[in-house]
Design a protein around this motif. Structure first.
Motif, mmCIF file in Angstrom:
data_model
loop_
_atom_site.group_PDB
_atom_site.id
_atom_site.type_symbol
_atom_site.label_atom_id
_atom_site.label_comp_id
_atom_site.label_asym_id
_atom_site.label_seq_id
_atom_site.Cartn_x
_atom_site.Cartn_y
_atom_site.Cartn_z
ATOM 1 N N ALA A 198 -112.890 -21.436 -67.316
ATOM 2 C CA ALA A 198 -112.332 -22.026 -66.087
ATOM 3 C C ALA A 198 -113.401 -22.143 -65.011
ATOM 4 C CB ALA A 198 -111.170 -21.170 -65.595
ATOM 5 N N LEU A 199 -114.242 -21.142 -64.884
ATOM 6 C CA LEU A 199 -115.299 -21.167 -63.871
ATOM 7 C C LEU A 199 -116.274 -22.313 -64.117
ATOM 8 C CD1 LEU A 199 -117.269 -18.055 -62.621
ATOM 9 C CD2 LEU A 199 -118.422 -20.195 -63.117
ATOM 10 N N PRO A 224 -115.073 -13.190 -56.877
ATOM 11 C CA PRO A 224 -115.035 -13.168 -55.412
ATOM 12 C C PRO A 224 -114.140 -14.230 -54.782
ATOM 13 C CG PRO A 224 -117.080 -14.141 -56.179
ATOM 14 C CD PRO A 224 -116.382 -13.607 -57.393
ATOM 15 N N SER A 225 -113.715 -15.215 -55.558
ATOM 16 C CA SER A 225 -112.822 -16.243 -55.022
ATOM 17 C C SER A 225 -112.089 -16.884 -56.189
ATOM 18 C CB SER A 225 -113.608 -17.287 -54.216
ATOM 19 O OG SER A 225 -114.601 -17.912 -55.016
ATOM 20 N N ASP A 226 -111.260 -17.891 -55.903
ATOM 21 C CA ASP A 226 -110.484 -18.506 -56.977
ATOM 22 C C ASP A 226 -111.384 -19.402 -57.833
ATOM 23 O OD1 ASP A 226 -110.596 -21.198 -55.849
ATOM 24 O OD2 ASP A 226 -109.073 -20.552 -54.424
ATOM 25 N N PHE A 227 -110.874 -19.784 -58.988
ATOM 26 C CA PHE A 227 -111.706 -20.520 -59.939
ATOM 27 C C PHE A 227 -112.033 -21.929 -59.479
ATOM 28 C CE2 PHE A 227 -109.886 -17.264 -62.834
ATOM 29 C CZ PHE A 227 -111.089 -16.660 -63.170
ATOM 30 N N ALA A 228 -111.189 -22.519 -58.663
ATOM 31 C CA ALA A 228 -111.514 -23.841 -58.124
ATOM 32 C C ALA A 228 -112.766 -23.763 -57.258
ATOM 33 C CB ALA A 228 -110.334 -24.392 -57.327
ATOM 34 N N ASP A 229 -112.849 -22.731 -56.429
ATOM 35 C CA ASP A 229 -114.030 -22.552 -55.580
ATOM 36 C C ASP A 229 -115.254 -22.206 -56.417
ATOM 37 O OD1 ASP A 229 -115.403 -22.022 -52.930
ATOM 38 O OD2 ASP A 229 -115.566 -20.050 -53.860
ATOM 39 N N GLN A 258 -116.552 -25.247 -58.193
ATOM 40 C CA GLN A 258 -117.259 -26.153 -57.288
ATOM 41 C C GLN A 258 -118.667 -25.643 -57.013
ATOM 42 O OE1 GLN A 258 -116.726 -29.123 -56.174
ATOM 43 N NE2 GLN A 258 -118.530 -29.151 -54.832
ATOM 44 N N ARG A 259 -118.800 -24.346 -56.784
ATOM 45 C CA ARG A 259 -120.121 -23.761 -56.547
ATOM 46 C C ARG A 259 -121.011 -23.925 -57.779
ATOM 47 N NH1 ARG A 259 -118.817 -17.786 -54.619
ATOM 48 N NH2 ARG A 259 -121.065 -17.581 -55.007
ATOM 49 N N PHE A 260 -120.435 -23.706 -58.931
ATOM 50 C CA PHE A 260 -121.187 -23.823 -60.185
ATOM 51 C C PHE A 260 -121.674 -25.254 -60.392
ATOM 52 C CE2 PHE A 260 -121.142 -24.751 -64.779
ATOM 53 C CZ PHE A 260 -122.015 -23.780 -65.263
ATOM 54 N N ARG A 261 -120.771 -26.220 -60.271
ATOM 55 C CA ARG A 261 -121.103 -27.620 -60.577
ATOM 56 C C ARG A 261 -122.069 -28.215 -59.562
ATOM 57 N NH1 ARG A 261 -120.570 -28.667 -65.557
ATOM 58 N NH2 ARG A 261 -121.024 -30.813 -64.936
#
Length: 240
Positions: free
Chosen positions: A105-106, A12-17, A20-23
């Motif tokens: 990456a996620l 649903p969005s780029d891996f940087a986002d 961040q949500r994951f961490r």
């Protein structure tokens, strides 16, 4: 041509986002994503699940005595050779190089490694009255001294599951004193979470679904290779 011949997934969005949500999630890193896989692919899997009487199942249970009918108790199918072809192909997608690289990456975990035997993973299924005691996972890789379990992935494939059926996956505090996050096992919902010996999770509240519905998911565990071989002592679930 089948729905699997052009298998795609959509983040649903780029891996940087996503990272961040994951961490930043609590009580430990995780992310919940809906409908990243084509619904027609995922819905086709539920009907392929073998009957409860099929000898391919391993009768795992829920980690404590249960009063529900034996056919509703948690069971699993890890042997790829005994999986129906559509389910086998979905597991091939979840372990293909591209998907594993993107999952790395996620999560920011580095080079993730798969276990082709799907030890402890595969198809998970439970019915009315079944539950799963809160626990922290053992290292399920066949060679735990060489590989550490790092990431758990769960994809729910039950198309008719409704929220009032219960069966929520609960994520508990690292001291296992309280539930901090509750996630409904809704159709085509993907959950990815970090796993170690303090990431307690389970669905301790019995399923409230009708007898003709099952809480069904695909589970894949991803690993990281250790820098050196270690001795693993008491590699069992930590039950709470």
């Amino acid at each position: 041509m089948t729905v699997f011949d052009e298998m795609r997934w959509h983040w649903p969005s780029d891996f940087a986002d996503l990272h961040q949500r994951f961490r930043s999630a609590t009580p430990f890193p995780h992310i919940v994503l809906d409908n990243i896989f084509p619904p027609q692919v995922v819905s086709s899997l539920y009907d392929e699940i073998p009957q409860a009487s099929d000898e391919a199942w391993i009768r795992w249970g829920g980690g404590k005595p249960e009063t529900c009918n034996v056919k509703f108790k948690k069971r699993g199918l890890s042997d790829v050779a005994r999986m129906p072809e559509p389910i086998r192909r979905m597991f091939a997608t979840l372990t293909c190089d591209r998907f594993v690289t993107e999952l790395s990456a996620l999560t920011g975990t580095g080079d993730l490694v798969i276990d082709p035997s799907f030890s402890g993973g595969g198809v998970h299924c439970s019915g009315q009255g079944a539950a799963l005691r809160v626990h922290a996972d053992p290292i399920r890789h066949p060679d735990p001294g060489a590989y550490d379990q790092a990431i758990n992935l769960i994809l729910y494939i039950n198309p008719n599951w409704e929220e009032h059926f219960g069966g929520e996956l609960e994520l508990w505090s690292r001291d296992c004193q309280q539930c901090e996050t509750s996630i409904a096992p809704l159709f085509n919902r993907l959950i990815v979470f970090q796993t170690d010996r303090t990431t307690f999770h389970g669905h301790p509240r019995p399923n409230l679904c009708p007898p003709d519905q099952y809480r069904a998911s695909l589970a894949v565990y991803y690993y990281v290779k250790r820098d050196k071989i270690v001795d693993i002592v008491n590699n069992r679930p930590i039950w709470r």
